[in-house]
Design a protein around this motif. Sequence first.
Motif, PDB file in Angstrom:
ATOM      1  N   LYS A   1       0.138  69.605   6.674  1.00  0.00           N
ATOM      2  CA  LYS A   1      -0.352  70.464   7.642  1.00  0.00           C
ATOM      3  C   LYS A   1      -2.009  70.482   7.391  1.00  0.00           C
ATOM      4  CE  LYS A   1       2.461  74.287   9.453  1.00  0.00           C
ATOM      5  NZ  LYS A   1       2.734  75.992   8.927  1.00  0.00           N
ATOM      6  N   LEU A   2      -2.781  70.249   8.313  1.00  0.00           N
ATOM      7  CA  LEU A   2      -4.152  70.222   8.176  1.00  0.00           C
ATOM      8  C   LEU A   2      -4.820  71.204   9.111  1.00  0.00           C
ATOM      9  CD1 LEU A   2      -6.968  68.651   7.405  1.00  0.00           C
ATOM     10  CD2 LEU A   2      -6.614  67.344   9.362  1.00  0.00           C
ATOM     11  N   LEU A   3      -5.672  72.169   8.481  1.00  0.00           N
ATOM     12  CA  LEU A   3      -6.527  73.115   9.150  1.00  0.00           C
ATOM     13  C   LEU A   3      -7.981  72.315   9.421  1.00  0.00           C
ATOM     14  CD1 LEU A   3      -6.963  76.036  10.303  1.00  0.00           C
ATOM     15  CD2 LEU A   3      -8.027  76.235   8.113  1.00  0.00           C
ATOM     16  N   PHE A   4      -8.396  72.450  10.492  1.00  0.00           N
ATOM     17  CA  PHE A   4      -9.769  71.874  10.667  1.00  0.00           C
ATOM     18  C   PHE A   4     -10.525  72.939  11.585  1.00  0.00           C
ATOM     19  CE2 PHE A   4     -12.959  70.194  13.541  1.00  0.00           C
ATOM     20  CZ  PHE A   4     -13.916  69.494  12.556  1.00  0.00           C
ATOM     21  N   ALA A   5     -11.588  73.666  11.003  1.00  0.00           N
ATOM     22  CA  ALA A   5     -12.369  74.681  11.669  1.00  0.00           C
ATOM     23  C   ALA A   5     -13.815  74.401  11.134  1.00  0.00           C
ATOM     24  CB  ALA A   5     -11.947  75.990  10.943  1.00  0.00           C
ATOM     25  N   THR A   6     -14.805  74.226  12.107  1.00  0.00           N
ATOM     26  CA  THR A   6     -16.280  74.314  11.822  1.00  0.00           C
ATOM     27  C   THR A   6     -16.770  75.182  12.956  1.00  0.00           C
ATOM     28  OG1 THR A   6     -18.053  72.917  11.430  1.00  0.00           O
ATOM     29  CG2 THR A   6     -16.285  72.260  13.132  1.00  0.00           C
ATOM     30  N   ASP A   7     -18.047  75.425  12.433  1.00  0.00           N
ATOM     31  CA  ASP A   7     -18.837  76.329  13.539  1.00  0.00           C
ATOM     32  C   ASP A   7     -18.281  77.453  13.924  1.00  0.00           C
ATOM     33  OD1 ASP A   7     -21.599  74.519  14.911  1.00  0.00           O
ATOM     34  OD2 ASP A   7     -20.153  73.826  13.232  1.00  0.00           O
ATOM     35  N   THR A   8     -17.845  78.362  12.950  1.00  0.00           N
ATOM     36  CA  THR A   8     -17.115  79.561  13.145  1.00  0.00           C
ATOM     37  C   THR A   8     -17.823  80.422  12.004  1.00  0.00           C
ATOM     38  OG1 THR A   8     -15.204  80.970  13.575  1.00  0.00           O
ATOM     39  CG2 THR A   8     -15.077  79.033  11.906  1.00  0.00           C
TER      40      THR A   8
ATOM     41  N   CYS B   1     -18.570  75.447   5.538  1.00  0.00           N
ATOM     42  CA  CYS B   1     -19.113  76.324   4.474  1.00  0.00           C
ATOM     43  C   CYS B   1     -20.575  76.219   4.545  1.00  0.00           C
ATOM     44  CB  CYS B   1     -18.642  75.781   3.232  1.00  0.00           C
ATOM     45  SG  CYS B   1     -18.878  77.174   1.669  1.00  0.00           S
ATOM     46  N   ASN B   2     -21.212  76.818   5.493  1.00  0.00           N
ATOM     47  CA  ASN B   2     -22.413  76.335   5.948  1.00  0.00           C
ATOM     48  C   ASN B   2     -23.762  77.020   4.984  1.00  0.00           C
ATOM     49  OD1 ASN B   2     -25.002  77.053   7.834  1.00  0.00           O
ATOM     50  ND2 ASN B   2     -23.919  75.196   8.640  1.00  0.00           N
ATOM     51  N   TYR B   3     -23.356  78.189   4.452  1.00  0.00           N
ATOM     52  CA  TYR B   3     -24.717  78.611   3.799  1.00  0.00           C
ATOM     53  C   TYR B   3     -24.222  79.794   2.693  1.00  0.00           C
ATOM     54  CZ  TYR B   3     -24.036  82.756   6.785  1.00  0.00           C
ATOM     55  OH  TYR B   3     -23.513  83.938   7.521  1.00  0.00           O
ATOM     56  N   SER B   4     -24.848  80.196   2.051  1.00  0.00           N
ATOM     57  CA  SER B   4     -24.655  81.358   0.892  1.00  0.00           C
ATOM     58  C   SER B   4     -25.735  82.515   1.376  1.00  0.00           C
ATOM     59  CB  SER B   4     -24.981  80.671  -0.276  1.00  0.00           C
ATOM     60  OG  SER B   4     -25.189  81.929  -1.408  1.00  0.00           O
TER      61      SER B   4
ATOM     62  N   LEU C   1     -25.534  84.455  10.741  1.00  0.00           N
ATOM     63  CA  LEU C   1     -24.415  85.308  10.514  1.00  0.00           C
ATOM     64  C   LEU C   1     -23.282  85.576  11.926  1.00  0.00           C
ATOM     65  CD1 LEU C   1     -26.487  88.295   9.054  1.00  0.00           C
ATOM     66  CD2 LEU C   1     -25.054  86.639   7.942  1.00  0.00           C
ATOM     67  N   GLN C   2     -23.791  85.015  13.147  1.00  0.00           N
ATOM     68  CA  GLN C   2     -22.912  85.177  14.208  1.00  0.00           C
ATOM     69  C   GLN C   2     -22.498  83.947  14.641  1.00  0.00           C
ATOM     70  OE1 GLN C   2     -25.106  87.366  17.029  1.00  0.00           O
ATOM     71  NE2 GLN C   2     -24.885  89.296  15.832  1.00  0.00           N
ATOM     72  N   SER C   3     -22.754  82.829  13.737  1.00  0.00           N
ATOM     73  CA  SER C   3     -22.082  81.348  14.301  1.00  0.00           C
ATOM     74  C   SER C   3     -21.715  80.640  13.169  1.00  0.00           C
ATOM     75  CB  SER C   3     -23.151  80.920  15.239  1.00  0.00           C
ATOM     76  OG  SER C   3     -24.116  80.379  14.256  1.00  0.00           O
ATOM     77  N   HIS C   4     -21.757  80.965  11.958  1.00  0.00           N
ATOM     78  CA  HIS C   4     -21.402  80.021  10.985  1.00  0.00           C
ATOM     79  C   HIS C   4     -20.796  80.704   9.748  1.00  0.00           C
ATOM     80  CE1 HIS C   4     -23.265  76.349  12.493  1.00  0.00           C
ATOM     81  NE2 HIS C   4     -24.299  76.910  13.099  1.00  0.00           N
ATOM     82  N   PHE C   5     -20.114  79.761   9.210  1.00  0.00           N
ATOM     83  CA  PHE C   5     -19.110  80.162   8.284  1.00  0.00           C
ATOM     84  C   PHE C   5     -19.917  80.294   6.730  1.00  0.00           C
ATOM     85  CE2 PHE C   5     -14.186  79.868   7.440  1.00  0.00           C
ATOM     86  CZ  PHE C   5     -14.197  81.063   7.533  1.00  0.00           C
ATOM     87  N   SER C   6     -20.087  81.498   6.232  1.00  0.00           N
ATOM     88  CA  SER C   6     -20.737  81.529   4.802  1.00  0.00           C
ATOM     89  C   SER C   6     -19.728  81.357   3.701  1.00  0.00           C
ATOM     90  CB  SER C   6     -21.290  82.908   4.784  1.00  0.00           C
ATOM     91  OG  SER C   6     -20.233  83.994   4.514  1.00  0.00           O
ATOM     92  N   LEU C   7     -20.462  80.949   2.524  1.00  0.00           N
ATOM     93  CA  LEU C   7     -19.618  80.668   1.451  1.00  0.00           C
ATOM     94  C   LEU C   7     -18.729  81.948   1.200  1.00  0.00           C
ATOM     95  CD1 LEU C   7     -18.657  79.064  -1.350  1.00  0.00           C
ATOM     96  CD2 LEU C   7     -20.792  80.277  -2.303  1.00  0.00           C
ATOM     97  N   GLU C   8     -19.392  83.148   1.176  1.00  0.00           N
ATOM     98  CA  GLU C   8     -18.565  84.279   1.063  1.00  0.00           C
ATOM     99  C   GLU C   8     -17.341  84.589   1.967  1.00  0.00           C
ATOM    100  OE1 GLU C   8     -22.788  84.128  -0.569  1.00  0.00           O
ATOM    101  OE2 GLU C   8     -21.979  83.945   1.445  1.00  0.00           O
ATOM    102  N   ASN C   9     -17.511  84.247   3.181  1.00  0.00           N
ATOM    103  CA  ASN C   9     -16.245  84.345   4.237  1.00  0.00           C
ATOM    104  C   ASN C   9     -15.412  83.414   3.836  1.00  0.00           C
ATOM    105  OD1 ASN C   9     -17.658  86.717   5.381  1.00  0.00           O
ATOM    106  ND2 ASN C   9     -18.193  85.613   7.308  1.00  0.00           N
ATOM    107  N   VAL C  10     -15.754  81.874   3.765  1.00  0.00           N
ATOM    108  CA  VAL C  10     -15.052  81.057   3.342  1.00  0.00           C
ATOM    109  C   VAL C  10     -14.030  81.374   2.158  1.00  0.00           C
ATOM    110  CG1 VAL C  10     -14.568  78.757   2.239  1.00  0.00           C
ATOM    111  CG2 VAL C  10     -16.274  79.220   4.149  1.00  0.00           C
ATOM    112  N   LYS C  11     -14.528  82.101   1.098  1.00  0.00           N
ATOM    113  CA  LYS C  11     -13.650  82.449  -0.204  1.00  0.00           C
ATOM    114  C   LYS C  11     -12.725  83.636   0.495  1.00  0.00           C
ATOM    115  CE  LYS C  11     -17.063  82.006  -3.543  1.00  0.00           C
ATOM    116  NZ  LYS C  11     -17.834  82.657  -4.815  1.00  0.00           N
TER     117      LYS C  11
ATOM    118  N   SER D   1     -27.742  75.928   1.351  1.00  0.00           N
ATOM    119  CA  SER D   1     -26.584  75.980   0.607  1.00  0.00           C
ATOM    120  C   SER D   1     -26.911  75.069  -0.568  1.00  0.00           C
ATOM    121  CB  SER D   1     -25.658  75.005   1.670  1.00  0.00           C
ATOM    122  OG  SER D   1     -26.220  73.806   1.623  1.00  0.00           O
ATOM    123  N   ASP D   2     -25.883  75.031  -1.400  1.00  0.00           N
ATOM    124  CA  ASP D   2     -25.906  74.221  -2.721  1.00  0.00           C
ATOM    125  C   ASP D   2     -24.893  73.693  -2.781  1.00  0.00           C
ATOM    126  OD1 ASP D   2     -25.654  73.787  -5.429  1.00  0.00           O
ATOM    127  OD2 ASP D   2     -27.331  75.253  -5.835  1.00  0.00           O
ATOM    128  N   GLU D   3     -24.726  72.341  -2.732  1.00  0.00           N
ATOM    129  CA  GLU D   3     -23.304  71.560  -2.804  1.00  0.00           C
ATOM    130  C   GLU D   3     -22.737  71.776  -4.066  1.00  0.00           C
ATOM    131  OE1 GLU D   3     -22.303  66.814  -2.613  1.00  0.00           O
ATOM    132  OE2 GLU D   3     -23.776  67.560  -1.214  1.00  0.00           O
TER     133      GLU D   3
END
Length: 190
Positions: free
Chosen positions: A87-94, A111-114, A136-146, A170-172
Amino acid sequence: MSQFAGCLISHEHGDHCKAIKDVLKAGIDCYMSPGTAGAIGIFHHRIKPVRAKQPFKIGSWSIMPFDVQHDVAEPYGFLLANEDGDKLLFATDTYYIKYKFPGLTHIMVECNYSNEILNENIESGRTPLFMKKRLLQSHFSLENVKEFLKANDLSRVQEIWLLHLSESNSDEKLFKEDIMKLTGKVVYIP
């Protein structure tokens, strides 16, 4: 290209659908939301509009499109499942995923930005203030990914891929270490 059974298009931004004409020309069906199809503006018999939360099949994969939050017509993420139990989840630009996904084995997520790095860059003038609202209204932050990862059962997850990292906000190394520490899973950044 003859090995591809289909192409999933998340939304109409050029960095996500730039090659659609070549893909269509190669005889590959392209699956996307009706809103994305309309925004792309290409009419072709291989463009297959699909509805959110209505599964469809491509080869041996069952695909469940789901709505995500981005500043475009009708963006989707995709949950792909096969008969072997993958089961693969793919989600980008949210900027947020409101669903939980039981039994995931693989995660590919933006995981676009911190927030911390973004705020430092705004303070120093490296990033213009107007960019903050858009991010804030279009990309996933590190904090929201967590938070998303904490909300889901990761017991079967084999690997997590962090996608679409911002060049300046970001910081890879930090992102990879944070997610590995949080989840105990193997983390990749392409």
